[in-house]
Design an enzyme around this catalytic site. Structure first.
Site, PDB file in Angstrom:
ATOM      1  N   GLY A   1       0.823  -1.214   0.000  1.00 36.60           N
ATOM      2  CA  GLY A   1       0.000   0.000   0.000  1.00 36.60           C
ATOM      3  C   GLY A   1       0.853   1.258   0.000  1.00 36.60           C
ATOM      4  O   GLY A   1       1.932   1.292   0.572  1.00 36.60           O
TER       5      GLY A   1
ATOM      6  N   ARG B   1       1.383  -5.683  -5.080  1.00 33.65           N
ATOM      7  CA  ARG B   1       1.374  -6.612  -3.949  1.00 33.65           C
ATOM      8  C   ARG B   1       1.842  -8.018  -4.324  1.00 33.65           C
ATOM      9  O   ARG B   1       1.547  -8.981  -3.615  1.00 33.65           O
ATOM     10  CB  ARG B   1      -0.025  -6.668  -3.325  1.00 33.65           C
ATOM     11  CG  ARG B   1      -0.444  -5.384  -2.606  1.00 33.65           C
ATOM     12  CD  ARG B   1      -1.598  -5.619  -1.664  1.00 33.65           C
ATOM     13  NE  ARG B   1      -2.068  -4.409  -1.011  1.00 33.65           N
ATOM     14  CZ  ARG B   1      -1.544  -3.910   0.109  1.00 33.65           C
ATOM     15  NH1 ARG B   1      -0.551  -4.514   0.697  1.00 33.65           N
ATOM     16  NH2 ARG B   1      -2.041  -2.802   0.633  1.00 33.65           N
TER      17      ARG B   1
ATOM     18  N   ASP C   1       5.425  -7.809   5.737  1.00 31.54           N
ATOM     19  CA  ASP C   1       5.487  -8.971   4.839  1.00 31.54           C
ATOM     20  C   ASP C   1       6.538  -8.763   3.742  1.00 31.54           C
ATOM     21  O   ASP C   1       7.304  -9.669   3.429  1.00 31.54           O
ATOM     22  CB  ASP C   1       4.118  -9.228   4.187  1.00 31.54           C
ATOM     23  CG  ASP C   1       3.130  -9.868   5.167  1.00 31.54           C
ATOM     24  OD1 ASP C   1       3.596 -10.621   6.057  1.00 31.54           O
ATOM     25  OD2 ASP C   1       1.925  -9.608   5.061  1.00 31.54           O
TER      26      ASP C   1
ATOM     27  N   LYS D   1       8.077   0.819   5.577  1.00 28.49           N
ATOM     28  CA  LYS D   1       6.941   1.610   5.078  1.00 28.49           C
ATOM     29  C   LYS D   1       5.630   1.019   5.560  1.00 28.49           C
ATOM     30  O   LYS D   1       5.490  -0.200   5.574  1.00 28.49           O
ATOM     31  CB  LYS D   1       6.982   1.575   3.544  1.00 28.49           C
ATOM     32  CG  LYS D   1       5.786   2.147   2.865  1.00 28.49           C
ATOM     33  CD  LYS D   1       5.093   1.184   1.903  1.00 28.49           C
ATOM     34  CE  LYS D   1       4.397   0.046   2.563  1.00 28.49           C
ATOM     35  NZ  LYS D   1       3.500  -0.741   1.739  1.00 28.49           N
ATOM     36  N   THR D   2       4.702   1.788   5.971  1.00 26.53           N
ATOM     37  CA  THR D   2       3.287   1.452   6.086  1.00 26.53           C
ATOM     38  C   THR D   2       2.590   2.494   6.931  1.00 26.53           C
ATOM     39  O   THR D   2       3.080   2.852   8.016  1.00 26.53           O
ATOM     40  CB  THR D   2       2.962   0.045   6.653  1.00 26.53           C
ATOM     41  OG1 THR D   2       1.550  -0.080   6.725  1.00 26.53           O
ATOM     42  CG2 THR D   2       3.547  -0.278   8.014  1.00 26.53           C
TER      43      THR D   2
ATOM     44  N   ASP E   1       0.083   1.946   8.469  1.00 33.98           N
ATOM     45  CA  ASP E   1      -0.517   1.230   9.605  1.00 33.98           C
ATOM     46  C   ASP E   1       0.287   1.387  10.901  1.00 33.98           C
ATOM     47  O   ASP E   1      -0.235   1.161  11.986  1.00 33.98           O
ATOM     48  CB  ASP E   1      -0.646  -0.266   9.290  1.00 33.98           C
ATOM     49  CG  ASP E   1      -1.659  -0.537   8.186  1.00 33.98           C
ATOM     50  OD1 ASP E   1      -2.200   0.438   7.627  1.00 33.98           O
ATOM     51  OD2 ASP E   1      -1.902  -1.717   7.875  1.00 33.98           O
TER      52      ASP E   1
HETATM   53  P1  FBP Z   1       0.658  -1.993   3.641  1.00 35.28           P
HETATM   54  O1  FBP Z   1       0.649  -2.884   4.836  1.00 35.28           O
HETATM   55  O2  FBP Z   1       1.071  -2.654   2.402  1.00 35.28           O
HETATM   56  O3  FBP Z   1       1.426  -0.736   3.909  1.00 35.28           O
HETATM   57  O4  FBP Z   1      -0.823  -1.491   3.346  1.00 35.28           O
HETATM   58  C1  FBP Z   1      -1.606  -1.047   4.367  1.00 35.28           C
HETATM   59  C2  FBP Z   1      -2.998  -0.712   3.929  1.00 35.28           C
HETATM   60  O5  FBP Z   1      -3.129   0.660   3.622  1.00 35.28           O
HETATM   61  C3  FBP Z   1      -3.971  -1.115   5.028  1.00 35.28           C
HETATM   62  O6  FBP Z   1      -4.133  -0.086   5.955  1.00 35.28           O
HETATM   63  C4  FBP Z   1      -5.195  -1.475   4.250  1.00 35.28           C
HETATM   64  O7  FBP Z   1      -5.946  -2.457   4.923  1.00 35.28           O
HETATM   65  C5  FBP Z   1      -4.651  -2.057   2.976  1.00 35.28           C
HETATM   66  O8  FBP Z   1      -3.398  -1.453   2.784  1.00 35.28           O
HETATM   67  C6  FBP Z   1      -5.533  -1.788   1.793  1.00 35.28           C
HETATM   68  O9  FBP Z   1      -5.016  -2.434   0.685  1.00 35.28           O
HETATM   69  P2  FBP Z   1      -5.307  -2.069  -0.823  1.00 35.28           P
HETATM   70  O10 FBP Z   1      -4.487  -0.866  -1.133  1.00 35.28           O
HETATM   71  O11 FBP Z   1      -4.811  -3.234  -1.575  1.00 35.28           O
HETATM   72  O12 FBP Z   1      -6.756  -1.781  -0.944  1.00 35.28           O
END
Ligand code: FBP
Length: 550
Positions: free
Chosen positions: A78, A142, A173, A199-200, A202
Site C-alpha cells: 500500500g 502486492r 510482509d 513503510k506502512t 498502519d
Molecule cells: P501496507 O501494509 O502494504 O502498507 O498497506 C496497508 C494498507 O493501507 C492497510 O491499511 C489497508 O488495509 C490495505 O493497505 C488496503 O489495501 P489495498 O491498497 O490493496 O486496498
C-alpha cells in the site's frame, strides 16, 4: 506535469538529514543480534544473514574514494506518504558516494523485478517527485516475492543492469520477503545485496530499532484533520453520530493516534477488545451506553472511531475469519468449489463447511457483512479488512440495542448515523515535514549501507522526537525482527507485527482520558498539515512517539 503553486514551492524543500549523514560517514558495528523469538529456527533458515551486528553511523573524518554503485528500487504494498523521498534519498546518497552511480526503479512493485520491467531514475525524473505524495514515480504492487524461481528471474535483470543492490520499500510482509531474498542471494554468492525500508501507514512495523514506519505521521495527520472537521460539524448541527472507520489492516495505531489528536467520544482499540475477550455484543453495548449517557446531557451527537482491523480481534470473529481463510485459501479445491456456486448459495455452503460455533456467528451477521468476509483474500492470504463495513455493522447493532433500551424506558434520545471510511484519503498525501525528512534519511541510510556492502539490513533512523540533525541513523539486521508464525497452515519466519501495547504510554494516556472525552465534548480540531511556518507547527511528529519517548 501540471503542478500547483503549493507543489512548486514544496519541491524546493530540502529535507533535513541527521548530522551523521551530512558529510563523510563512519560505520560503527555494535553488538551481534538475535531474533526476537524462535532463535534456533530462524538461525537455521538464515545461516548467511542471522546474527549480524547492529550498525550505527557517526560523522567520519577521512573522505575515501568510493566505487559507483548501481541500485534497483522496489515499492511494495500500500502507498504511504514519503515513498518518493525514500527514492530521492537513495538517489542523492548513491550520487554523493560516486556521481557515476545509477538508480533503476522496478515498475508496479515486486512484480517489476520478476518481469524485468524497469526505468532508469535520472535526476530529471527524481526532481519532479521530490517531497510529493504517492508511489506513482514507479508504481507499487502486492506481488509476493517468495519463490526461488522469482529470485532467479530477478537475478537475471540484476546482472543485466549490473546491480549491486536492491532496496525493497515495504511493510512487514515485504521486508520479510526482502530478508529471504537477501539470504538466497548471499547463499549463492549472487553479488546482489538487499536492503529494506520500513513503510506502512498502519504503523505496525516498529520495534526497538524501528521507532515508526514512514507514512504513519502524514496519514494520521490527514485523518485527524478530517475527523476534526467532522467533529466541528457534529458539534454545530448536534444531530448525528458519526461512525468513522480508520484504515490499519491489523493494529489500531492509527485509531489511537487520531484519538490522541482529536479527542472523540468513542475510540475502539482492537488490541483491548482481544485482551478482554469481548464479544461483538459487548462492544456494541459499550458504544450504546456512551450514546445513552450523552443523550442524558442532551447531546444526541458524537464521533466514534473504529479501527479497520477490529473484527479480526473479536475472538469469536477471529476464529470465524481464520476458518474462512483456511476454507477459502487461494487455489484450494474448496475455494474452486465455492467460486463455482451460484452467489445465492454461497453463504449457506460456507456455514456448512465451518465449525458449528463459527457457523452460528456467521449466520448472525447481516448478509452484506457475511458476504464481505468471503471475498477474495489478499496475496498474503488475509481477509481484506478494508472491504468490511465494520462501521455500518456497529452502527446498525448500536441502533438495535438503543431500540431495546428505549422499549425498556432507558433511552429517550435520538440516534441518527453518518458513516465514513478514511484510508485512501491519507495514503498519498504530500508528506509532512517529518515524513519528508524521515523518508529522505531512510533512503540516504540505505545508500550508505549498500556502499559498505551490507545485505539483509533494514534502514533504521531513530531518536525521532529530537530535531532531525540529532536523529541516529544506521542499519538493523532484518532477522533480528523475526519470529515463527503460522501462515496458510505452515510455520514461517516473519517479521513480528507490532500491535498497540496495552502497557504502553500512548494507550495508558488514552485510557486515563477517554471517560471524560466520552461524556463531554472536548473535541480538538487539528486543522491541515502545515508545510510552511514555525517549526513547532510544521515539524513535530506523532503524539504516539511523543508519549513513547517522553
Ligand atoms: P501496507 O501494509 O502494504 O502498507 O498497506 C496497508 C494498507 O493501507 C492497510 O491499511 C489497508 O488495509 C490495505 O493497505 C488496503 O489495501 P489495498 O491498497 O490493496 O486496498
Amino acid at each position: 506535469m501540471n503542478i500547483s503553486a503549493l507543489q512548486k514551492e514544496r519541491a524546493k524543500y530540502q529535507p533535513k538529514l541527521p548530522k551523521s549523514l551530512n558529510g563523510t560517514v563512519k560505520l560503527v558495528e555494535g553488538v551481534k543480534t538475535e531474533s526476537v523469538a524462535d532463535q534456533k529456527e530462524i538461525e537455521e533458515l538464515f545461516p548467511n544473514t542471522y546474527g549480524m551486528p547492529l550498525i550505527s553511523f557517526e560523522e567520519g573524518s577521512d573522505a575515501k574514494e568510493n566505487a559507483p554503485v548501481n541500485v534497483g528500487v522496489i515499492l511494495s504494498g500500500g502507498q504511504a506518504p514519503g515513498g518518493h523521498n525514500v527514492i530521492s534519498g537513495i538517489f542523492d546518497g548513491i550520487k554523493s558516494i560516486n556521481p557515476a552511480s545509477r538508480l533503476f526503479g522496478f515498475l508496479g512493485g515486486p512484480g517489476g523485478l520478476v518481469d524485468h520491467k524497469y526505468i532508469e531514475l535520472t535526476a530529471d525524473i527524481i526532481d519532479e517527485y521530490r517531497n510529493t505524495g504517492g508511489f506513482d514515480i514507479i508504481g507499487s504492487g502486492r506481488t509476493k516475492l517468495e519463490e526461488t524461481a522469482q529470485f532467479d528471474k530477478g537475478l537475471e535483470v540484476a546482472r543485466e543492469l549490473g546491480l549491486n543492490a536492491l532496496v525493497v520499500i515495504g511493510g512487514d510482509d515485504s521486508n520479510t520477503n526482502a530478508c529471504v531474498l537477501a539470504e538466497y542471494y548471499a547463499s549463492i554468492n549472487a553479488g546482489v545485496q538487499v536492503i529494506g525500508c520500513p513503510k506502512t501507514i498502519d504503523g505496525d512495523l516498529k520495534n526497538e530499532m524501528i521507532e515508526t514506519s514512514f507514512g504513519f505521521d502524514t496519514a494520521t495527520k490527514v485523518y485527524s484533520e478530517l475527523i476534526g472537521n467532522i467533529q466541528r460539524d457534529a458539534n454545530s448541527a448536534k444531530k448525528y453520530w458519526h461512525f468513522i472507520k480508520l484504515m490499519g489492516r491489523s493494529a489500531s495505531h492509527i485509531g489511537l493516534e487520531c484519538a490522541l489528536k482529536t479527542q472523540p467520544n468513542i475510540t475502539l482499540i482492537s488490541e483491548e477488545v482481544a485482551e478482554k475477550k469481548q464479544t461483538l455484543s459487548e462492544v456494541v453495548n459499550y458504544m450504546a451506553d456512551i450514546v445513552v449517557n450523552r443523550a442524558e446531557n442532551g447531546d444526541n451527537f458524537g464521533v466514534a472511531l473504529i479501527p479497520e482491523g477490529l473484527v479480526e480481534f473479536i475472538p469469536e470473529m477471529k476464529t470465524l475469519i481464520s476458518e474462512l481463510n483456511d476454507l477459502l485459501a487461494e487455489g484450494s479445491l474448496k475455494e474452486k468449489e465455492f467460486k463455482h456456486l451460484k452467489k445465492s448459495h454461497r453463504l449457506t455452503w460456507v456455514a456448512e463447511h465451518i465449525t458449528p460455533k463459527s457457523a452460528k456467528v456467521f449466520k448472525s451477521l447481516p448478509n452484506g457483512i457475511a458476504t464481505q468476509l468471503t471475498l477474495d483474500r489478499d496475496p498474503h492470504g488475509n481477509v481484506q479488512v478494508s472491504l468490511i463495513e465494520t462501521e455500518k455493522l456497529l452502527g446498525e447493532m448500536v441502533k438495535e440495542r438503543l431500540e431495546e433500551l428505549k422499549k425498556a424506558g432507558k433511552f429517550s434520545g435520538k440516534f441518527g448515523t453518518q458513516y465514513h471510511f478514511f484510508g485512501y484519503e491519507g495514503r498519498c498525501a504530500a508528506p509532512s515535514n517529518f515524513d519528508a525528512d524521515y523518508c529522505y534519511s531512510l533512503g540516504y541510510t540505505a545508500s550508505v549501507l549498500i556502499s559498505d556492502g551490507k545485505t539483509g539490513y533494514m534502514s533504521s533512523v531513530r531518536n525521532l522526537t529530537a530535531p532531525a540533525e540529532d536523529w541516529i541513523a544506521g542499519g538493523v539486521p532484518i532477522t533480528m525482527m523475526m519470529n515463527m508464525e503460522k501462515r496458510h497452515g505452515h510455520m514461517k519466519p516473519v517479521i513480528q507485527k507490532a500491535l498497540v501495547e496495552l502497557d504502553g504510554a500512548p494507550y495508558k494516556y488514552f485510557v486515563s482520558k477517554r471517560g471524560e472525552w466520552a461524556l463531554h465534548t472536548h473535541f480538538v480540531y487539528p486543522g491541515p498539515i502545515q508545510y510552511f511556518g514555525p517549526s513547532e507547527v510544521c515539524d513535530p511528529t506523532t503524539e504516539t512517539l511523543k508519549l513513547e519517548q517522553s
